[in-house]
Design an enzyme around this catalytic site. Structure first.
Site, mmCIF file in Angstrom:
data_model
loop_
_atom_site.group_PDB
_atom_site.id
_atom_site.type_symbol
_atom_site.label_atom_id
_atom_site.label_comp_id
_atom_site.label_asym_id
_atom_site.label_seq_id
_atom_site.Cartn_x
_atom_site.Cartn_y
_atom_site.Cartn_z
ATOM 1 C CD GLU A 6 -1.896 -4.130 8.881
ATOM 2 O OE1 GLU A 6 -1.451 -2.964 8.988
ATOM 3 O OE2 GLU A 6 -2.464 -4.549 7.860
ATOM 4 C CD GLU A 30 -0.543 0.134 4.632
ATOM 5 O OE1 GLU A 30 0.190 -0.862 4.748
ATOM 6 O OE2 GLU A 30 -1.787 0.053 4.555
ATOM 7 C CG HIS A 80 -1.906 -1.139 1.194
ATOM 8 N ND1 HIS A 80 -2.143 -1.971 2.257
ATOM 9 C CD2 HIS A 80 -2.694 -1.585 0.178
ATOM 10 C CE1 HIS A 80 -3.048 -2.875 1.908
ATOM 11 N NE2 HIS A 80 -3.396 -2.668 0.656
HETATM 12 ZN ZN LIG Z 1 -1.498 -2.168 4.159
#
Ligand SMILES: [Zn+2]
Length: 332
Positions: free
Chosen positions: A221, A67, A64
């Site tokens: 994450e 990010e 992404h």
């Molecule tokens: Zn992500």
């Protein structure tokens, strides 16, 4: 992101954000490694002599484009290794996923790249990211093909929304037991507080590597999203240390074991009538009680089946046919 703001970044970060591997590639090459640049934003550094006992580690960041924290973290990790290349104890592939989205400071160009790793893409097939995924899939296959059985893939992300456990990871259930235990132990060392076992692919890069190449893979994450060059890197320090140890083959001491959650339900948006009981700003791991409505989709009503289920990645705004959230149950 403007070119001007890129120019103010530390050199190692700027280079990675621009997919410029020139300097690090040269350093590894001079040290006798076999260096590959199979596509824009992808670097592989392999031992010149193939050794099946050597682990293969795929590190992906920026899948992404917004990010940016993991991009900075990977840039510093790569820079440090390139200055002491003899310390690299694994075959490494570094993939900067959405290199074009990073350049414009966006999450993606047309659609979410981390839904493209599937055989049938439906109406996502014509998107910019479908082409990028094909490139990444080919490079990933070439990297793992012929490598030994110790295969890792860490796909590093940061979350858009808050979370009761700010650092958590998704682990494909199909990873073999021993490799999965080793992966979860490493995740604990990296400061990951909670692990979600995922029984089915949502088209993610990590699931693809696990399913197609037998890699111990995880979508990780690492904390909150931030601007490139302005991330609070202290939130990634445990992960950076654990990564440095993994890449150098340092025996890893045990970290705090993460909590383990099973996936109870995957909520798919089937139509434009899809309504979720909560918005995309809802914190990850927000608990719901048995019988509560999660979402409705025309005549279909999704309700909580267990005494308590926690919602992760709630997003009613996804395209029809895609996952709008997962409900998880703590098992350990
Ligand atoms: Zn992500």
């Amino acid at each position: 992101m403007s070119a001007a703001s890129l120019n103010t970044l530390p050199e190692a970060v700027r280079a990675l954000a621009r997919a410029d591997f020139g300097e690090v590639a040269a350093r590894f090459q001079e040290a006798g490694f076999s260096v590959g640049l199979p596509a824009k934003g992808i670097l592989s550094v392999k031992s010149a002599v193939s050794d099946p006992a050597r682990a293969s580690v795929l590190l992906s960041v920026g899948v992404h484009g917004d990010e940016t924290g993991p991009i900075e973290m990977a840039a510093y990790a790569l820079d440090a290794l390139a200055r002491a290349p003899g310390e690299l104890a694994v075959d490494l592939m570094l993939c900067v996923g959405s290199i074009d989205a990073i350049a414009v400071g966006k999450r993606f160009i047309d659609a979410d790249l981390n839904r493209m790793f599937r055989l049938q893409r439906g109406d996502l097939a014509g998107t910019f990211e479908a082409g990028r995924a094909d490139t990444i899939i080919a490079a990933t296959r070439d990297f793992f093909e012929g490598s030994g059985p110790r295969r890792w893939h860490l796909d590093l992300h940061t979350a858009i929304r808050g979370s009761r456990y700010p650092k958590f990871a998704i682990v494909p259930q199909l990873i073999a037991d021993a490799a999965r235990a080793e992966l979860i132990a490493w995740l604990g060392l990296a400061g990951i507080e909670a692990v979600i076992m995922n029984p089915a692919s949502a088209g993610t890069y990590s699931y693809w590597s696990a399913e197609q190449h037998g890699a111990a893979a995880s979508t990780v994450e690492l904390g909150r999203i931030g601007t490139l060059g302005q991330n609070d890197l202290s939130q990634f320090s445990d992960a950076a240390d654990a990564l440095a140890g993994l890449l150098r083959g340092v025996p890893q001491s045990a970290g705090k074991a993460p909590l383990v959650f099973d996936t109870a339900q995957s909520i798919t948006k089937r139509s434009d009538n899809f309504r979720m009981s909560f918005g995309r700003e809802t914190e990850n791991f927000t608990p719901l009680k048995k019988g509560e409505t999660i979402a409705t989709d025309g005549d279909t009503v999704y309700t909580v089946q267990h005494d308590e289920e926690c919602v992760v990645f709630p997003n009613p705004d996804v395209r029809v046919g895609l996952r709008a959230g997962i409900m998880v149950v703590r098992v350990k």
